[in-house]
Design an enzyme around this catalytic site. Structure first.
Site, PDB file in Angstrom:
ATOM      1  N   GLU A 119      -4.800  -7.925  -3.850  1.00  0.00           N
ATOM      2  CA  GLU A 119      -5.207  -8.100  -2.447  1.00  0.00           C
ATOM      3  C   GLU A 119      -4.325  -7.234  -1.582  1.00  0.00           C
ATOM      4  O   GLU A 119      -3.166  -6.986  -1.896  1.00  0.00           O
ATOM      5  CB  GLU A 119      -5.188  -9.576  -2.037  1.00  0.00           C
ATOM      6  CG  GLU A 119      -3.849 -10.272  -2.060  1.00  0.00           C
ATOM      7  CD  GLU A 119      -3.075 -10.116  -0.771  1.00  0.00           C
ATOM      8  OE1 GLU A 119      -3.648  -9.768   0.273  1.00  0.00           O
ATOM      9  OE2 GLU A 119      -1.852 -10.329  -0.819  1.00  0.00           O
ATOM     10  N   CYS A 162       0.855  -1.190   0.000  1.00  0.00           N
ATOM     11  CA  CYS A 162       0.000   0.000   0.000  1.00  0.00           C
ATOM     12  C   CYS A 162       0.889   1.237   0.000  1.00  0.00           C
ATOM     13  O   CYS A 162       1.469   1.585   1.024  1.00  0.00           O
ATOM     14  CB  CYS A 162      -0.875  -0.038   1.253  1.00  0.00           C
ATOM     15  SG  CYS A 162      -2.070   1.271   1.384  1.00  0.00           S
ATOM     16  N   ARG A 182      -8.530 -12.707  10.423  1.00  0.00           N
ATOM     17  CA  ARG A 182      -7.741 -11.894   9.497  1.00  0.00           C
ATOM     18  C   ARG A 182      -8.665 -11.298   8.437  1.00  0.00           C
ATOM     19  O   ARG A 182      -9.625 -11.928   8.018  1.00  0.00           O
ATOM     20  CB  ARG A 182      -6.688 -12.779   8.818  1.00  0.00           C
ATOM     21  CG  ARG A 182      -5.582 -12.047   8.090  1.00  0.00           C
ATOM     22  CD  ARG A 182      -4.644 -13.061   7.439  1.00  0.00           C
ATOM     23  NE  ARG A 182      -3.402 -12.473   7.006  1.00  0.00           N
ATOM     24  CZ  ARG A 182      -2.292 -12.422   7.754  1.00  0.00           C
ATOM     25  NH1 ARG A 182      -2.303 -12.927   8.969  1.00  0.00           N
ATOM     26  NH2 ARG A 182      -1.199 -11.877   7.282  1.00  0.00           N
ATOM     27  N   ARG A 241      -8.756  -9.244   4.580  1.00  0.00           N
ATOM     28  CA  ARG A 241      -8.008  -8.840   3.394  1.00  0.00           C
ATOM     29  C   ARG A 241      -8.938  -8.108   2.433  1.00  0.00           C
ATOM     30  O   ARG A 241     -10.067  -8.537   2.209  1.00  0.00           O
ATOM     31  CB  ARG A 241      -7.402 -10.054   2.667  1.00  0.00           C
ATOM     32  CG  ARG A 241      -6.445 -10.869   3.466  1.00  0.00           C
ATOM     33  CD  ARG A 241      -5.295 -10.092   4.038  1.00  0.00           C
ATOM     34  NE  ARG A 241      -4.359  -9.598   3.029  1.00  0.00           N
ATOM     35  CZ  ARG A 241      -3.257  -8.908   3.345  1.00  0.00           C
ATOM     36  NH1 ARG A 241      -2.990  -8.615   4.599  1.00  0.00           N
ATOM     37  NH2 ARG A 241      -2.457  -8.497   2.383  1.00  0.00           N
TER      38      ARG A 241
END
Length: 414
Positions: free
Chosen positions: A186, A148, A231, A233
């Site tokens: 992702e 990112c 988690r 994503r």
């Protein structure tokens, strides 16, 4: 410890997938009001209030069976960028997709890929140094877990060339050169709010420029896809503009798997977790964590030990529920990090006062037991912690197979 009837700010934020500041704002606005927990007097949220506001979290729709997706109607080839230790690649393989080439810069992750799949074409090195034009029109899917990074905006609308120097630019370059029907990125959930949402919008505008419509971006919670871990994503799906076939994200499962499912013989694995090497706590830390019960954290320690262990953080706001945290057998594991014993994100074994071993880490990420990791213990933890959970990747892969089957059927209608 906060009872199951009540959730701390951190626990409530994690459950509904919002950041803590959003919950604080909702509290001020009266949308979701915090109350004083009767025993501890901490400000907490009633589980029933969250259930009323977010019923879908507690009433998850049943997943379609895997048979509904169908087998691939032909060989569907994938190029994977930023491949890491193979979590996404194994999942796609399990769904019936074929890895044509994988790029990864980390030498230890590349060694892991080659060790387990000698037949895979592993392109080790900086993605900038590789030309993928030879794969044009030979690949159905380009995937990539690009980091990112913020963009520098040259004008009101971010263009393909404006993103030069970022790894998303390299992802888009490969997609443009290869021309697959579908591309999948992702990332962490934080991409939604990165630079006020401009980073994600920039990515969408670049894919639009190179000929891809982006399906509404979705954050998938791994715990809903046969992964015993909380988690999340962010998945970004681009469909080539000449294709008018809808893409459907995988539907969540009804069953939620726990740490016991990960480490013990059962539905997920046909044996207990194999023995393996693992990190250890220093004596001082072990003495503190010995006092924490399963599913407990630092607030379960005696107050004087809380103050000593937490230092200045003891007097600050927030639940800090990851600190001195011991996971319970009957709950999914918290999100694994690249190191198993970080103070802010502790993941202590339920019974033994130690971090999870390498193989336990791999089980929580749903890697197969025969998938071996190369490099030092620290490098192995890093590879596993960075991976896309295998079972989540498989579910995404099944959705891709369904989409491609529909696409190729539309080209050759009976």
């Amino acid at each position: 410890m906060v009872s199951k009837e009540y959730l701390s700010l951190s626990e409530a934020a994690e459950l509904i997938g919002k950041n803590k500041e959003t919950l604080r704002r909702w509290d001020r606005e009266g949308k979701l009001t915090a109350v004083r927990e009767p025993v501890s007097n901490y400000r907490v949220y009633k589980r029933t209030d969250i259930q009323t506001l977010f019923p879908e979290i507690f009433d998850i729709k049943v997943h379609e069976t895997e048979e509904d997706h169908g087998e691939p109607k032909k060989d569907y080839n994938v190029i994977e960028l930023f491949a890491g230790a193979g979590g996404l690649a194994i999942g796609l393989e399990k769904a019936g997709l074929k890895c044509l080439a994988l790029n990864e810069i980390d030498k230890f992750a590349c060694a892991t890929l080659r060790k387990n799949r000698p037949q895979w074409n592993v392109l080790e090195g900086d993605i900038k140094d590789f030309d993928f034009k030879e794969f044009k029109n030979k690949v159905e899917v380009v995937t990539g877990g690009f980091p990112c990074q913020a963009f520098s905006y040259a004008g009101k609308r971010l263009g393909f060339e404006d993103a030069r120097g970022t790894l998303f630019y390299e992802f888009a370059r490969v997609v443009k050169d290869v021309n697959p029907p579908v591309c999948i990125g992702e990332n962490v959930k934080g991409l939604l709010s990165h630079d006020g949402g401009k980073t994600l919008q920039g990515m969408i505008s670049i894919l639009d420029e190179i000929g891809y419509n982006v399906v509404p971006v979705k954050v998938l919670r791994a715990v809903n896809y046969n992964v015993p871990q909380k988690r999340e994503r962010l998945i970004l799906v681009g469909i080539r503009k000449d294709i008018n076939i809808p893409f459907e994200y995988p539907k969540p499962n009804q069953k939620i798997f726990t740490l016991k499912d990960a480490l013990k013989k059962g539905e997920l694995y046909d044996c207990d977790v194999p023995a393996s090497a693992g990190a250890k706590y220093p004596k001082s830390k072990k003495e503190v964590l010995d006092l924490v019960p399963p599913k407990g954290y630092w607030r379960d320690l005696p107050v004087e030990i809380q103050k000593e262990y937490m230092g200045g953080s003891f007097y600050l706001g927030g639940g800090k529920t990851g600190m001195a945290r011991r996971i319970g057998w009957d709950e999914p594991c918290l999100t694994l990090t690249c190191s198993p014993a970080q103070k802010q994100t502790e993941r202590c074994h339920p019974d033994e006062t130690r971090p999870f071993t390498v193989r336990e880490y791999a089980r929580v990420q749903t890697f197969p037991d025969d998938w071996q990791f190369e490099g030092s213990i620290a490098q192995q933890y890093k590879q596993i912690g960075n991976a896309v959970p295998v079972n989540l990747a498989k579910e995404i892969g099944l959705s891709v197979v369904k989409f491609l089957n529909n696409y190729y059927s539309s080209l050759n209608p009976k």
